[in-house]
Scaffold this motif. Structure first.
Motif, PDB file in Angstrom:
ATOM      1  N   LEU A  97       0.836  -1.204   0.000  1.00  0.00           N
ATOM      2  CA  LEU A  97       0.000   0.000   0.000  1.00  0.00           C
ATOM      3  C   LEU A  97       0.869   1.251   0.000  1.00  0.00           C
ATOM      4  O   LEU A  97       0.565   2.242  -0.666  1.00  0.00           O
ATOM      5  CB  LEU A  97      -0.929  -0.004   1.229  1.00  0.00           C
ATOM      6  CG  LEU A  97      -1.974  -1.122   1.251  1.00  0.00           C
ATOM      7  CD1 LEU A  97      -2.845  -1.000   2.508  1.00  0.00           C
ATOM      8  CD2 LEU A  97      -2.863  -1.065   0.011  1.00  0.00           C
ATOM      9  N   GLU A  98       1.993   1.186   0.741  1.00  0.00           N
ATOM     10  CA  GLU A  98       2.886   2.343   0.832  1.00  0.00           C
ATOM     11  C   GLU A  98       3.436   2.723  -0.557  1.00  0.00           C
ATOM     12  O   GLU A  98       3.565   3.905  -0.882  1.00  0.00           O
ATOM     13  CB  GLU A  98       4.030   2.022   1.803  1.00  0.00           C
ATOM     14  CG  GLU A  98       5.134   3.062   1.872  1.00  0.00           C
ATOM     15  CD  GLU A  98       4.664   4.413   2.396  1.00  0.00           C
ATOM     16  OE1 GLU A  98       3.646   4.442   3.111  1.00  0.00           O
ATOM     17  OE2 GLU A  98       5.301   5.426   2.059  1.00  0.00           O
ATOM     18  N   VAL A  99       3.741   1.712  -1.360  1.00  0.00           N
ATOM     19  CA  VAL A  99       4.282   2.007  -2.693  1.00  0.00           C
ATOM     20  C   VAL A  99       3.249   2.799  -3.504  1.00  0.00           C
ATOM     21  O   VAL A  99       3.597   3.691  -4.277  1.00  0.00           O
ATOM     22  CB  VAL A  99       4.679   0.712  -3.441  1.00  0.00           C
ATOM     23  CG1 VAL A  99       5.159   1.035  -4.853  1.00  0.00           C
ATOM     24  CG2 VAL A  99       5.768  -0.031  -2.684  1.00  0.00           C
ATOM     25  N   GLY A 100       1.970   2.493  -3.299  1.00  0.00           N
ATOM     26  CA  GLY A 100       0.941   3.178  -4.075  1.00  0.00           C
ATOM     27  C   GLY A 100       0.584   4.556  -3.548  1.00  0.00           C
ATOM     28  O   GLY A 100      -0.102   5.324  -4.224  1.00  0.00           O
ATOM     29  N   ALA A 145      -6.573  -2.089  -3.867  1.00  0.00           N
ATOM     30  CA  ALA A 145      -6.323  -1.211  -2.719  1.00  0.00           C
ATOM     31  C   ALA A 145      -5.056  -0.390  -2.937  1.00  0.00           C
ATOM     32  O   ALA A 145      -5.006   0.809  -2.651  1.00  0.00           O
ATOM     33  CB  ALA A 145      -6.196  -2.049  -1.450  1.00  0.00           C
ATOM     34  N   ARG A 146      -4.028  -1.052  -3.487  1.00  0.00           N
ATOM     35  CA  ARG A 146      -2.754  -0.376  -3.717  1.00  0.00           C
ATOM     36  C   ARG A 146      -2.931   0.801  -4.678  1.00  0.00           C
ATOM     37  O   ARG A 146      -2.398   1.895  -4.465  1.00  0.00           O
ATOM     38  CB  ARG A 146      -1.768  -1.395  -4.296  1.00  0.00           C
ATOM     39  CG  ARG A 146      -0.381  -0.882  -4.525  1.00  0.00           C
ATOM     40  CD  ARG A 146       0.505  -1.973  -5.063  1.00  0.00           C
ATOM     41  NE  ARG A 146       0.066  -2.418  -6.380  1.00  0.00           N
ATOM     42  CZ  ARG A 146       0.683  -3.374  -7.081  1.00  0.00           C
ATOM     43  NH1 ARG A 146       1.732  -3.995  -6.583  1.00  0.00           N
ATOM     44  NH2 ARG A 146       0.233  -3.726  -8.274  1.00  0.00           N
ATOM     45  N   THR A 147      -3.719   0.579  -5.734  1.00  0.00           N
ATOM     46  CA  THR A 147      -3.949   1.662  -6.700  1.00  0.00           C
ATOM     47  C   THR A 147      -4.782   2.777  -6.072  1.00  0.00           C
ATOM     48  O   THR A 147      -4.546   3.960  -6.317  1.00  0.00           O
ATOM     49  CB  THR A 147      -4.643   1.098  -7.949  1.00  0.00           C
ATOM     50  OG1 THR A 147      -3.784   0.124  -8.535  1.00  0.00           O
ATOM     51  CG2 THR A 147      -4.928   2.191  -8.966  1.00  0.00           C
ATOM     52  N   LEU A 148      -5.746   2.398  -5.212  1.00  0.00           N
ATOM     53  CA  LEU A 148      -6.574   3.427  -4.572  1.00  0.00           C
ATOM     54  C   LEU A 148      -5.751   4.321  -3.656  1.00  0.00           C
ATOM     55  O   LEU A 148      -6.088   5.488  -3.451  1.00  0.00           O
ATOM     56  CB  LEU A 148      -7.709   2.765  -3.776  1.00  0.00           C
ATOM     57  CG  LEU A 148      -8.803   2.113  -4.626  1.00  0.00           C
ATOM     58  CD1 LEU A 148      -9.804   1.401  -3.742  1.00  0.00           C
ATOM     59  CD2 LEU A 148      -9.510   3.155  -5.494  1.00  0.00           C
ATOM     60  N   MET A 149      -4.639   3.795  -3.112  1.00  0.00           N
ATOM     61  CA  MET A 149      -3.765   4.608  -2.244  1.00  0.00           C
ATOM     62  C   MET A 149      -3.241   5.842  -2.981  1.00  0.00           C
ATOM     63  O   MET A 149      -2.775   6.785  -2.357  1.00  0.00           O
ATOM     64  CB  MET A 149      -2.582   3.779  -1.737  1.00  0.00           C
ATOM     65  CG  MET A 149      -2.903   2.861  -0.578  1.00  0.00           C
ATOM     66  SD  MET A 149      -3.419   3.729   0.914  1.00  0.00           S
ATOM     67  CE  MET A 149      -1.844   4.377   1.505  1.00  0.00           C
ATOM     68  N   GLY A 150      -3.280   5.826  -4.289  1.00  0.00           N
ATOM     69  CA  GLY A 150      -2.861   6.988  -5.064  1.00  0.00           C
ATOM     70  C   GLY A 150      -3.967   8.032  -5.182  1.00  0.00           C
ATOM     71  O   GLY A 150      -3.785   9.044  -5.868  1.00  0.00           O
ATOM     72  N   ASN A 151      -5.110   7.792  -4.531  1.00  0.00           N
ATOM     73  CA  ASN A 151      -6.255   8.711  -4.559  1.00  0.00           C
ATOM     74  C   ASN A 151      -6.637   9.145  -5.968  1.00  0.00           C
ATOM     75  O   ASN A 151      -6.729  10.347  -6.264  1.00  0.00           O
ATOM     76  CB  ASN A 151      -5.964   9.954  -3.703  1.00  0.00           C
ATOM     77  CG  ASN A 151      -5.653   9.579  -2.273  1.00  0.00           C
ATOM     78  OD1 ASN A 151      -6.394   8.808  -1.652  1.00  0.00           O
ATOM     79  ND2 ASN A 151      -4.540  10.077  -1.762  1.00  0.00           N
TER      80      ASN A 151
END
Lengths: 233, 629
Positions: A97-100, A145-151
Motif C-alpha cells: 500500500l505504501e508504494v501506491g 487497494a494499492r492503486t486506490l492509495m494513489g487517490n
C-alpha cells in the motif's frame, strides 16, 4: 473525463489496435468487452502509458496524456490495476500500500490503509503478510487497494474477475459499485458478460483490435445478435 | 596451525569482509533496481581510495579528524560521480539491450582508469596509517592492528544501517518494490528516474567508501578496478543478486577463505609441496562455481521467476542476399590480391583482425543464436594458444600438428566447463563462464614449471615455410575464412535453428522434444574449438604467449567486438572485430591515453548505435539488400 480517439498500437510488426476509440464519463462505469487477445489489455496499457501508441489521442480531464510517462499519468489521478495483479511479493500488505501512496487530490475520494481495510476486511487481517503468500482473491483485492492509495479520480481495471471463485467475483462487483458510489470513475475490461452487466453503465465491444459496438449496457443486454457475434465463444 | 593463529586469521578475514561487502552491496543494489550490471563499480572503489589519499594529504597526515573526514568525503565524492554518470550516460540507455548497458559501463572503466592515470600517475600511492590507530591489540600473544579492529566493526554497522534504510523508510520500500517490478512502480506514480539516480548514487558511495577505508591497508593503484569488480561480482553472485545480507555472508566467506589460504602457507600433499597462498587467486572463483552449480540463485537469493514475456523478439537471421554475397566475394578478392602491394605492417594488422574476427564470431555463435553470454571467452582462446605452444615446445610436435590440435584443446576445455555452464542461464551463466576463465587464468599464471607463469612462453615460431609474413597471412586468411564460413553454415543448419528455438523459448523447445542442454553443450564445445583455433594462430603469429591472452580484458575485448558489430547480425562480429582491432592499434599509437579514447568511442557508439554498427546499417537498408547481414 477520459477520451480515447483513433488509437493505433503495434507490438513489433503486429498491428494490435486499429482506430480504437473509447469514452468514460465522470462517475460512470464503462466496460470494454472482448474475447482473449482482442486488445483490451493493450488499450488500457496504452492509456496508462505502459504501451506507446503509434497514433491516436488520449485525453484525461481535457489534458493530452498520450506520450507522457506512466508515473506522470498516474500522478494526474488515473489509477491502473493490471490484469496479472503484479503484487510486490516480497513486500507486506502494508508495504504494498505504501508504494501506491500519493498525496490526496481535490475531487477524488481520499484513501488511507484503515479506510481501505474497511472496504477489504480480509486485508486488514494480514497487514504484515508478504504479498507472495496470499491467495489469488486476496491479491486481487490488494492490487486494487494499492492503486486506490494513489487517490485517483478514475481507475482502469484490467479483467478484475479473471481467475476468481464465483463468490469472490460477487464481492468484486459489490466493491466496484461501492467505488462508483464514492464518486470514482471506472473503466474496466472484461470477458465475463454477467459480471460486466452487474456493474457497468455503458459497454464498448472490441474484437481483433477494432471497436465493434458502443452503447449502454442495457441496450447490449437486449441485443442478442451483437452478443452472439462478438462475445460468445 | 596453532589455535591463536587460527583466531588471528579469522579476525584478518573479518577485517577484509567490510570493504568487500561495501562494494558488493552497492553493486547488488544497483543491479536489483536498474538491472544494470555495473562493470565500473570496481572503478568507483579505485577512485575512492585515490580520493582518500589526496584528501588525507590535503588535510595533513597527522589529524584524526582529517583522516576520517577524508574517508567520508571520498565516499561522498564518488557518490557524486555516480550521480553524474547516471544522469549523463545510463539514463539514456535504460531501454537499450542489457549487454549494451554492460558495454557502456565497460567504456566507463577505461575512461576512469585513464583519468586516474592522468591525475595520480602510474606509481602506487601508499596512504598513512590511521592517526591514533597505529598500534596493535594483543590477542593470545599475537597482534591485530587496531585499524583492522575498527574495520571489523564498520562492516556490520553499515549492514545494519542499510537494512534499516531498506525496511524502515519509504525510499527503501520503493527500492525493494522496484527491484521486483519497476514498471509497476512507475504505473503507481513513482518517478523511477529519480529512484534510479538515488540508488546509483548510494551504490557508488558505498563503493567509494569501501575503497577509501582500505587506504591504510593497501596502496592505491590502477589495477584495483578490475580485481575489485571481479571480487564484487563473485560476492554478489555467491550471496544472491539483490540480497544485502547475502552480500555480507558471501563477503565473509570469501574473505575468510582468502585469509586462511595465506595463513596456512605451504602444505605437503602426497609428498609434493603446494603453496596455499597461490590458491587465493582462484579460491573465490571456485567457491562461486560450486555455489552456482549447487544453488544457482546464490546463498540467500531467491530463484527468479521466468518472465512471461522475455522482451522484444530477436531480429530474424536470414540467408545472405545476392548483393551481400557479391560484396563478401569482393572483400575476399581484395584480401587475396592485397599482399602484392601491402607492407608488412598492414599484413600483421590484418592477421590480427582475422584472428579476432574468428574469436568474435565464435563468441557470437554462442551469444547470438545460442543465447548464452560468455564473460570468459578468452579461456578457450588462451587454451588454444597455450595448447599449441606447449605441444610444440614440450611435446616436440611439428608446428603444423600443434596448430591443428589447438582447436581440440579449446574444445576439450569447453567440453568440461560447458557441462556446468549450460545448467544455468542469463547473468548467472555469464558469471560461471567468468569463474572458469579466472580459474584457467590463475592456473596458467601460477604454474611456473609448466606454463612459464607470468612470463608466459617464448619461442613459439611457425614452421620454416610459414616464416614469410605473406605466407602466414594466406594461411590465416584460409583458416579464418573457412571457419567463418563454417560458423555461418552452422547457424543456418537445423542445429542453429534448434539453438535459436531454445534461446527464444526454452519451455516450448523442451516440450517439442529438444534436449536443449545437450544442444547448448555441443554448441559450447564447437565454440571452444573455434576460439582455440584463433588462439593457436595468434600464438604462432606473435611467437610468444602470455597469461594476458586469457585474462578478463581479452574476454571483454571479445564482447565489445560482438556488441559493436551487433549481436543479432551475422557479419556484425567480423565488422566489430575489424573496427575494434584497427581502432585499438590506431589509437594506441597516437596517445598514452588510448584507453580513455577507446572508452569514449565505445560509449559514443553505444549511444549512437544501440543496435550495433551492422544493426544500424541493416535498419537503414532495404530488406532485399540487408538480408543475411
Amino acid at each position: 473525463m477520459l477520451r480515447v480517439a483513433g488509437l493505433h498500437a503495434y507490438y513489433g510488426q503486429a498491428h494490435i489496435l486499429s482506430d480504437v476509440s473509447l469514452e468514460g464519463n465522470a462517475g460512470e462505469v464503462v466496460v470494454l468487452l472482448g474475447r482473449n487477445g482482442a486488445g483490451k489489455s493493450t488499450t488500457l496499457k496504452s492509456i496508462i502509458g505502459l504501451v506507446r501508441p503509434a497514433q491516436g489521442e488520449i485525453t484525461f480531464e481535457g489534458r493530452r496524456i498520450d506520450g507522457l510517462s506512466a508515473h506522470r499519468i498516474a500522478r494526474l489521478g488515473l489509477g491502473y490495476v493490471p490484469e496479472e495483479r503484479r503484487i510486490f511479493t516480497d513486500l507486506t500488505v502494508m508495504e504494498n500500500l505504501e508504494v501506491g501512496r500519493q498525496p490526496s487530490r481535490a475531487g477524488a475520494p481520499a484513501w488511507s490503509p484503515d479506510r481501505l481495510f474497511r472496504l477489504f476486511p480480509n486485508l486488514g487481517e494480514m497487514r504484515n503478510r508478504p504479498g507472495g503468500r496470499m491467495s489469488g482473491g486476496e491479491q486481487q483485492m490488494l492490487t486494487i487497494a494499492r492503486t486506490l492509495m494513489g487517490n485517483p479520480r478514475c481507475i482502469l481495471l484490467d479483467e478484475p474477475s479473471e481467475g476468481l471463485a464465483p463468490v469472490i467475483v460477487e464481492q468484486m462487483a459489490a466493491t466496484i459499485r461501492e467505488l462508483k458510489q464514492e464518486g470514482l470513475s471506472v473503466v474496466l475490461s472484461e470477458q465475463n458478460l454477467h459480471f460486466a452487466a452487474s456493474v457497468a453503465d455503458r459497454a464498448t465491444i472490441i474484437e481483433k483490435g477494432r471497436i465493434r459496438y458502443t452503447g449502454s449496457m442495457a441496450e447490449l443486454q437486449a441485443n442478442d445478435a451483437i452478443r452472439a457475434q462478438y462475445l460468445t465463444v | 596451525m596453532s589455535f591463536s593463529a587460527i583466531v588471528i586469521q579469522f579476525l584478518n578475514g573479518l577485517a577484509g569482509t567490510s570493504s568487500l561487502f561495501l562494494v558488493a552491496a552497492g553493486l547488488s543494489l544497483i543491479f536489483g533496481v536498474s538491472r544494470i550490471v555495473n562493470f565500473a563499480h570496481g572503478s568507483f572503489y579505485m577512485v575512492g581510495i585515490y580520493l582518500a589519499y589526496s584528501l588525507i594529504e590535503y588535510f595533513g597526515r597527522g589529524s584524526a579528524l582529517g583522516f576520517w573526514g577524508a574517508i567520508l568525503l571520498a565516499g561522498l565524492g564518488v557518490g557524486l560521480i555516480g550521480i553524474v554518470v547516471e544522469l549523463v550516460l545510463l539514463r539514456r540507455i535504460y531501454q537499450a539491450p542489457e549487454l549494451f548497458q554492460l558495454l557502456a559501463t565497460f567504456g566507463l572503466v577505461l575512461v576512469i582508469k585513464d583519468v586516474a592515470l592522468w591525475i595520480w600517475g602510474a606509481e602506487e600511492l601508499f596512504g598513512p596509517r590511521a592517526p591514533g590507530l597505529r598500534g596493535g591489540i594483543e590477542i593470545m600473544g599475537r597482534t591485530l592492528p587496531e585499524y583492522d579492529a575498527i574495520l571489523i566493526v564498520i562492516g556490520p554497522v553499515i549492514l545494519g544501517l542499510l537494512w534499516l534504510l531498506l525496511t524502515r523508510t519509504r525510499w527503501g520500500t520503493l527500492v525493494r518494490a522496484a527491484t521486483q517490478d519497476r514498471e509497476m512502480v512507475g504505473a503507481l506514480g513513482v518517478n523511477q528516474a529519480w529512484l534510479f539516480t538515488s540508488v546509483f548514487a548510494l551504490g557508488a558511495f558505498l563503493a567509494g567508501l569501501g575503497g577509501a577505508l582500505q587506504i591504510p591497508r593497501e596502496p592505491a593503484n590502477l589495477l584495483l578496478d578490475v580485481t575489485v569488480i571481479g571480487d564484487a561480482f563473485v560476492v554478489v553472485v555467491v550471496g544472491g543478486m539483490g540480497s544485502i545480507p547475502g552480500a555480507f555472508l558471501a563477503a565473509f566467506i570469501i574473505s575468510q577463505i582468502k585469509a586462511f589460504c595465506i595463513g596456512i602457507g605451504t602444505v605437503e600433499v602426497f609428498g609434493a609441496s603446494f603453496a596455499m597462498s597461490k590458491f587465493t587467486l582462484v579460491a573465490e572463483f571456485v567457491v562461486m562455481a560450486i555455489v552456482l552449480v549447487v544453488r544457482p540463485w546464490g546463498l540467500l537469493g531467491r530463484p527468479q521467476a521466468m518472465p512471461r514475456h522475455a522482451g522484444a523478439a530477436e531480429e530474424r537471421i536470414s540467408l545472405a542476399s545476392r548483393p551481400l554475397s557479391m560484396a563478401a566475394f569482393a572483400v575476399l578478392a581484395i584480401l587475396i590480391v592485397l599482399p602484392a602491394t601491402a607492407d608488412t605492417y598492414t599484413l600483421v594488422l590484418l592477421v590480427d583482425i582475422f584472428v579476432f574476427a574468428l574469436f568474435a564470431a565464435s563468441l557470437h555463435l554462442m551469444m547470438g543464436p545460442g543465447g548464452m553470454v560468455s564473460f570468459g571467452h578468452a579461456a578457450y582462446f588462451g587454451l588454444g594458444a597455450y595448447g599449441a605452444g606447449l605441444l610444440l615446445l614440450k611435446a616436440g610436435l611439428p608446428m603444423e600438428l600443434a596448430l591443428a590440435l589447438s582447436p581440440l584443446v579449446g574444445a576439450l576445455g569447453a567440453l568440461i566447463f560447458g557441462w556446468f555452464v549450460v545448467r544455468l542461464s542469463g547473468v548467472y551463466l555469464a558469471m560461471l563462464t567468468l569463474a572458469f576463465a579466472q580459474i584457467t587464468w590463475a592456473s596458467v599464471y601460477q604454474w611456473d614449471e609448466f606454463t612459464g607463469g607470468s612470463n608466459g612462453i617464448v619461442g613459439v615460431w611457425p614452421a620454416e615455410w610459414l616464416t614469410s609474413k605473406t605466407v602466414f597471412y594466406f594461411m590465416t586468411l584460409l583458416l579464418c575464412g573457412a571457419s567463418l564460413w563454417l560458423i555461418r553454415r552452422i547457424i543456418h543448419a537445423p542445429f542453429g535453428y534448434t539453438l535459436r528455438a531454445g534461446r527464444d523459448s526454452p519451455l516450448r523447445a523442451d516440450s517439442i522434444g529438444i534436449d536443449l542442454r545437450r544442444h547448448q553443450w555441443i554448441a559450447f564445445t564447437i565454440v571452444g574449438a573455434f576460439a582455440g583455433l584463433a588462439g593457436g594462430i595468434f600464438a604462432f603469429s606473435k611467437g610468444s604467449i602470455s597469461p594476458e591472452g586469457l585474462a578478463i580484458p581479452r574476454s571483454v575485448d571479445g564482447l565489445v567486438m560482438v556488441l559493436l558489430g551487433g549481436v543479432q547480425t551475422l557479419t556484425g562480429p567480423v565488422v566489430g572485430a575489424a573496427v575494434f582491432t584497427w581502432l585499438q592499434d590506431e589509437v594506441a599509437r597516437q596517445t598514452e591515453y588510448w584507453r580513455a579514447l577507446l572508452g569514449l568511442t565505445i560509449i559514443g557508439l553505444v549511444l549512437a548505435f544501440p543496435q550495433g554498427i551492422v544493426g544500424f546499417v541493416k535498419a537503414r537498408l532495404p530488406a532485399r539488400l540487408g538480408g543475411g547481414l
